[in-house]
Design a protein around this motif. Structure first.
Motif, PDB file in Angstrom:
ATOM      1  N   LYS A  44       0.809  -1.222   0.000  1.00  0.00           N
ATOM      2  CA  LYS A  44       0.000   0.000   0.000  1.00  0.00           C
ATOM      3  C   LYS A  44       0.840   1.269   0.000  1.00  0.00           C
ATOM      4  O   LYS A  44       0.323   2.358  -0.256  1.00  0.00           O
TER       5      LYS A  44
ATOM      6  N   PRO B 295      -4.665  10.091  -9.047  1.00  0.00           N
ATOM      7  CA  PRO B 295      -4.901   8.750  -8.483  1.00  0.00           C
ATOM      8  C   PRO B 295      -6.046   8.061  -9.220  1.00  0.00           C
ATOM      9  O   PRO B 295      -6.973   8.721  -9.712  1.00  0.00           O
ATOM     10  N   THR B 296      -5.966   6.744  -9.314  1.00  0.00           N
ATOM     11  CA  THR B 296      -6.995   6.015 -10.065  1.00  0.00           C
ATOM     12  C   THR B 296      -8.380   6.193  -9.454  1.00  0.00           C
ATOM     13  O   THR B 296      -9.380   6.039 -10.151  1.00  0.00           O
ATOM     14  N   ALA B 297      -8.458   6.549  -8.179  1.00  0.00           N
ATOM     15  CA  ALA B 297      -9.757   6.768  -7.540  1.00  0.00           C
ATOM     16  C   ALA B 297     -10.528   7.901  -8.209  1.00  0.00           C
ATOM     17  O   ALA B 297     -11.758   7.966  -8.120  1.00  0.00           O
ATOM     18  N   LEU B 298      -9.832   8.802  -8.894  1.00  0.00           N
ATOM     19  CA  LEU B 298     -10.492   9.920  -9.566  1.00  0.00           C
ATOM     20  C   LEU B 298     -10.861   9.609 -11.014  1.00  0.00           C
ATOM     21  O   LEU B 298     -11.440  10.449 -11.695  1.00  0.00           O
TER      22      LEU B 298
ATOM     23  N   THR C  56     -15.072   4.730 -13.858  1.00  0.00           N
ATOM     24  CA  THR C  56     -15.290   3.556 -14.697  1.00  0.00           C
ATOM     25  C   THR C  56     -16.607   3.739 -15.455  1.00  0.00           C
ATOM     26  O   THR C  56     -17.356   4.694 -15.207  1.00  0.00           O
TER      27      THR C  56
ATOM     28  N   ASP D  23     -19.286   3.844 -12.957  1.00  0.00           N
ATOM     29  CA  ASP D  23     -19.358   5.157 -12.296  1.00  0.00           C
ATOM     30  C   ASP D  23     -20.111   6.156 -13.162  1.00  0.00           C
ATOM     31  O   ASP D  23     -20.928   6.947 -12.663  1.00  0.00           O
TER      32      ASP D  23
END
Length: 201
Positions: A42, A123-126, A129, A132
């Protein structure tokens, strides 16, 4: 009056250069830097330069260039062109193209030296998909913007992305024909010119 865009958006943008037919290094498109977390550690992430796949090819359907150059801002001022080889090294791919040839997307394993260059990563969180996009019900009229290369003004002192604004004009539920191929697209009403290809939207 609209809200100003976050500075981080411009800081993640990279200008992509290639060699032209005469061997001169010239601007060809835009890319952006993404950090993908390591699922086994992580505290570590993998960096990628993401762009449109056609930015990495001399023409549609052709093999990619053997090399490209990422233009980055230096901490002490000015810019540098960092060479990236696109030829495979052993079993390790040097560039990943989307498995569906109708998708104009490529990712190059690349993370610049943070001690030399000034940049941010997304970051991939932003990155939404397809699920989403359905959840937030992206549809016609939604505001969009992107930050990309402005070929008529490539500053000598820093990467200066141009910000284009617009709205989604068509959000179909099916593939539509584009450039001779049926693609899943959102059509955006805004100005776009050569050099903008590969920009984060």
């Amino acid at each position: 009056m609209g809200m100003p865009i976050p500075r981080e958006v411009k800081d993640c943008v990279v200008f992509v250069y290639v060699r032209d037919a005469k061997g001169k290094v010239v601007p060809n498109g835009t890319g952006f830097l993404v950090a993908v977390p390591d699922v086994t550690n992580k505290d570590r992430a993998f960096g990628y330069l993401v762009t449109a796949s056609h930015v990495l090819r001399p023409k549609a359907g052709a093999a990619p260039y053997s090399e490209v150059f990422a233009r980055l801002n230096r901490h002490e001022g000015g810019t540098a062109l960092v060479r990236i080889l696109l030829t495979p090294s052993g079993d390790t791919p040097s560039v990943f193209f989307h498995e569906d040839p109708r998708v104009d997307l490529a990712a190059i394993p690349f993370l610049p030296d943070q001690s030399k260059y000034s940049f941010k990563v997304i970051p991939t969180a932003l990155l939404p998909t397809a699920a989403d996009m359905n959840d937030i019900q992206v549809s016609e009229g939604a505001d969009v913007f992107f930050a990309g290369l402005f070929v008529p003004y490539v500053s000598d002192t820093a990467n200066v992305p141009i910000i284009r604004f617009g709205r989604i004009a068509l959000a179909p539920n099916e593939a539509i024909p584009w450039d001779g191929v049926s693609r899943e697209l959102l059509l955006v009403e805004c100005l776009s010119y050569a050099g903008n290809s590969g920009a984060p939207v």
